[in-house]
Design a protein around this motif. Sequence first.
Motif, PDB file in Angstrom:
ATOM      1  N   HIS A  12       0.828  -1.203   0.000  1.00 11.11           N
ATOM      2  CA  HIS A  12       0.000   0.000   0.000  1.00 11.11           C
ATOM      3  C   HIS A  12       0.864   1.255   0.000  1.00 11.11           C
ATOM      4  O   HIS A  12       0.532   2.251  -0.667  1.00 11.11           O
ATOM      5  CB  HIS A  12      -0.926  -0.009   1.225  1.00 11.11           C
ATOM      6  CG  HIS A  12      -1.964  -1.088   1.176  1.00 11.11           C
ATOM      7  ND1 HIS A  12      -3.004  -1.073   0.275  1.00 11.11           N
ATOM      8  CD2 HIS A  12      -2.122  -2.222   1.910  1.00 11.11           C
ATOM      9  CE1 HIS A  12      -3.772  -2.142   0.457  1.00 11.11           C
ATOM     10  NE2 HIS A  12      -3.251  -2.855   1.442  1.00 11.11           N
ATOM     11  N   ARG A  15       2.264   1.851  -3.517  1.00 14.55           N
ATOM     12  CA  ARG A  15       1.263   2.420  -4.415  1.00 14.55           C
ATOM     13  C   ARG A  15       1.004   3.889  -4.095  1.00 14.55           C
ATOM     14  O   ARG A  15       0.832   4.714  -5.003  1.00 14.55           O
ATOM     15  CB  ARG A  15      -0.041   1.617  -4.320  1.00 14.55           C
ATOM     16  CG  ARG A  15       0.042   0.251  -4.990  1.00 14.55           C
ATOM     17  CD  ARG A  15      -1.344  -0.312  -5.267  1.00 14.55           C
ATOM     18  NE  ARG A  15      -2.063  -0.581  -4.036  1.00 14.55           N
ATOM     19  CZ  ARG A  15      -2.079  -1.751  -3.419  1.00 14.55           C
ATOM     20  NH1 ARG A  15      -1.403  -2.775  -3.933  1.00 14.55           N
ATOM     21  NH2 ARG A  15      -2.745  -1.933  -2.314  1.00 14.55           N
ATOM     22  N   PHE A  16       0.966   4.207  -2.790  1.00 11.12           N
ATOM     23  CA  PHE A  16       0.753   5.607  -2.412  1.00 11.12           C
ATOM     24  C   PHE A  16       1.940   6.471  -2.818  1.00 11.12           C
ATOM     25  O   PHE A  16       1.764   7.589  -3.302  1.00 11.12           O
ATOM     26  CB  PHE A  16       0.520   5.702  -0.908  1.00 11.12           C
ATOM     27  CG  PHE A  16       0.426   7.114  -0.395  1.00 11.12           C
ATOM     28  CD1 PHE A  16      -0.684   7.895  -0.652  1.00 11.12           C
ATOM     29  CD2 PHE A  16       1.467   7.664   0.344  1.00 11.12           C
ATOM     30  CE1 PHE A  16      -0.768   9.199  -0.198  1.00 11.12           C
ATOM     31  CE2 PHE A  16       1.398   8.957   0.808  1.00 11.12           C
ATOM     32  CZ  PHE A  16       0.274   9.732   0.536  1.00 11.12           C
ATOM     33  N   ASP A  18       3.894   6.097  -5.313  1.00 12.45           N
ATOM     34  CA  ASP A  18       3.904   6.284  -6.760  1.00 12.45           C
ATOM     35  C   ASP A  18       2.663   7.003  -7.281  1.00 12.45           C
ATOM     36  O   ASP A  18       2.531   7.178  -8.500  1.00 12.45           O
ATOM     37  CB  ASP A  18       4.019   4.918  -7.461  1.00 12.45           C
ATOM     38  CG  ASP A  18       5.331   4.215  -7.141  1.00 12.45           C
ATOM     39  OD1 ASP A  18       6.314   4.913  -6.831  1.00 12.45           O
ATOM     40  OD2 ASP A  18       5.354   2.972  -7.185  1.00 12.45           O
ATOM     41  N   SER A  19       1.780   7.405  -6.396  1.00 15.23           N
ATOM     42  CA  SER A  19       0.536   8.038  -6.830  1.00 15.23           C
ATOM     43  C   SER A  19       0.767   9.511  -7.165  1.00 15.23           C
ATOM     44  O   SER A  19       1.733  10.135  -6.727  1.00 15.23           O
ATOM     45  CB  SER A  19      -0.533   7.927  -5.732  1.00 15.23           C
ATOM     46  OG  SER A  19      -0.156   8.679  -4.589  1.00 15.23           O
ATOM     47  N   TYR A  20      -0.167  10.055  -7.948  1.00 16.07           N
ATOM     48  CA  TYR A  20      -0.103  11.467  -8.300  1.00 16.07           C
ATOM     49  C   TYR A  20      -0.342  12.353  -7.080  1.00 16.07           C
ATOM     50  O   TYR A  20       0.188  13.466  -7.001  1.00 16.07           O
ATOM     51  CB  TYR A  20      -1.129  11.776  -9.384  1.00 16.07           C
ATOM     52  CG  TYR A  20      -1.159  13.231  -9.783  1.00 16.07           C
ATOM     53  CD1 TYR A  20      -0.082  13.821 -10.438  1.00 16.07           C
ATOM     54  CD2 TYR A  20      -2.266  14.025  -9.496  1.00 16.07           C
ATOM     55  CE1 TYR A  20      -0.092  15.156 -10.793  1.00 16.07           C
ATOM     56  CE2 TYR A  20      -2.295  15.363  -9.858  1.00 16.07           C
ATOM     57  CZ  TYR A  20      -1.205  15.922 -10.502  1.00 16.07           C
ATOM     58  OH  TYR A  20      -1.233  17.247 -10.840  1.00 16.07           O
ATOM     59  N   SER A 229     -13.663  10.903  -3.847  1.00 16.64           N
ATOM     60  CA  SER A 229     -12.824  12.079  -4.109  1.00 16.64           C
ATOM     61  C   SER A 229     -13.544  13.384  -3.789  1.00 16.64           C
ATOM     62  O   SER A 229     -13.022  14.207  -3.022  1.00 16.64           O
ATOM     63  CB  SER A 229     -12.347  12.068  -5.558  1.00 16.64           C
ATOM     64  OG  SER A 229     -11.469  10.989  -5.781  1.00 16.64           O
ATOM     65  N   TYR A 312      -5.299  16.569 -14.122  1.00 21.71           N
ATOM     66  CA  TYR A 312      -4.289  15.511 -13.969  1.00 21.71           C
ATOM     67  C   TYR A 312      -3.248  15.611 -15.080  1.00 21.71           C
ATOM     68  O   TYR A 312      -3.589  15.659 -16.270  1.00 21.71           O
ATOM     69  CB  TYR A 312      -4.955  14.132 -14.000  1.00 21.71           C
ATOM     70  CG  TYR A 312      -3.987  12.980 -13.804  1.00 21.71           C
ATOM     71  CD1 TYR A 312      -3.442  12.725 -12.554  1.00 21.71           C
ATOM     72  CD2 TYR A 312      -3.626  12.169 -14.880  1.00 21.71           C
ATOM     73  CE1 TYR A 312      -2.567  11.681 -12.370  1.00 21.71           C
ATOM     74  CE2 TYR A 312      -2.755  11.123 -14.703  1.00 21.71           C
ATOM     75  CZ  TYR A 312      -2.232  10.886 -13.442  1.00 21.71           C
ATOM     76  OH  TYR A 312      -1.346   9.843 -13.260  1.00 21.71           O
TER      77      TYR A 312
END
Length: 314
Positions: A12, A15-16, A18-20, A229, A312
């Motif tokens: 986790h 993934r966080f 590497d997140s935008y 979101s 984005y």
Amino acid sequence: MSNATTTTPPTHWARFRDSYLFYSFKHDWIAQVCFVIFVIMVSAALLAPWLASINPYDLSQVFILDSELPPFWIDGSDAKYPLGTDALGRDMLSTILYGARVSLIIGFGAVILQALIGVTFGLLAGYLGGRVDAFLMRLADIQLSFSTLMVAIIVGAVFKATFGGATYSEHAVLLLVLIIGLAEWPQYARTVRASVLAERSKEYVDAARVMGFRAKRIMFRHILPNTLSPIFVISTVQIANAIISEAALSFLGLGMPETQPSLGSLIKSGFDYLQSGSWWITLLPGAVLVVLVLVINLLGDWLRDVMNPRLYKG
């Protein structure tokens, strides 16, 4: 013999990282500064019983002869009270720490209540549609016609008349959470309804219906995660609004009593002493309130920009 290799799924945290969201946070110094200030203020408020020199709720620790002492940078101050004292002789630093804790509890509690009511009503209105949608949205319109102040006056007057002023003071935190939460839930309901209307016609919802899933499971297990979101963005703004509402209600005498300091009640308690020269009783908690609301709003603006798919960058 197979030469296939197995790959370990990313954690986790990976993934966080590497997140935008994390990438944007690392490259936005305003968000970083606001986040650090917010964490410091919340931590100081939560640790108030250990950081404060006195308990402002305990009258045995308050000395009236030490009232209206100035902060340390003004002549006549006392080293025991670095930010001075108020008109009751309470240490300003201690009362601000305890007051910020009360304001944050009311702010977060009210937003949780708003989200529970608004998200549920928004899901029902958007997914079921028809009469349910019409009824819930008209209910939201009616609720929006009443301001938080008007709801507070009505609820406070009824509660005081029924149970008495002493009982109101004992349950002031819970009442303010209920008042602010019940007054602001339509913000969530309308936003979630709009998201659900866009999601309910997509293939994954049709597939869930074909598989025989009940409406409750489709709404809360499939549609709701795709509407988180805007909920997060609204929550940051609503926390700041709830804290301001509590301060306004306390300033008008409809919120926390002076014996249970919040940032709003502290500002109110020192307002009458501005002309006498004891400006710090009002301005210091006022400055804390402004900084707290400012950093929350700036974090909310940053979160809104990051979670807007049109912005984005990839």
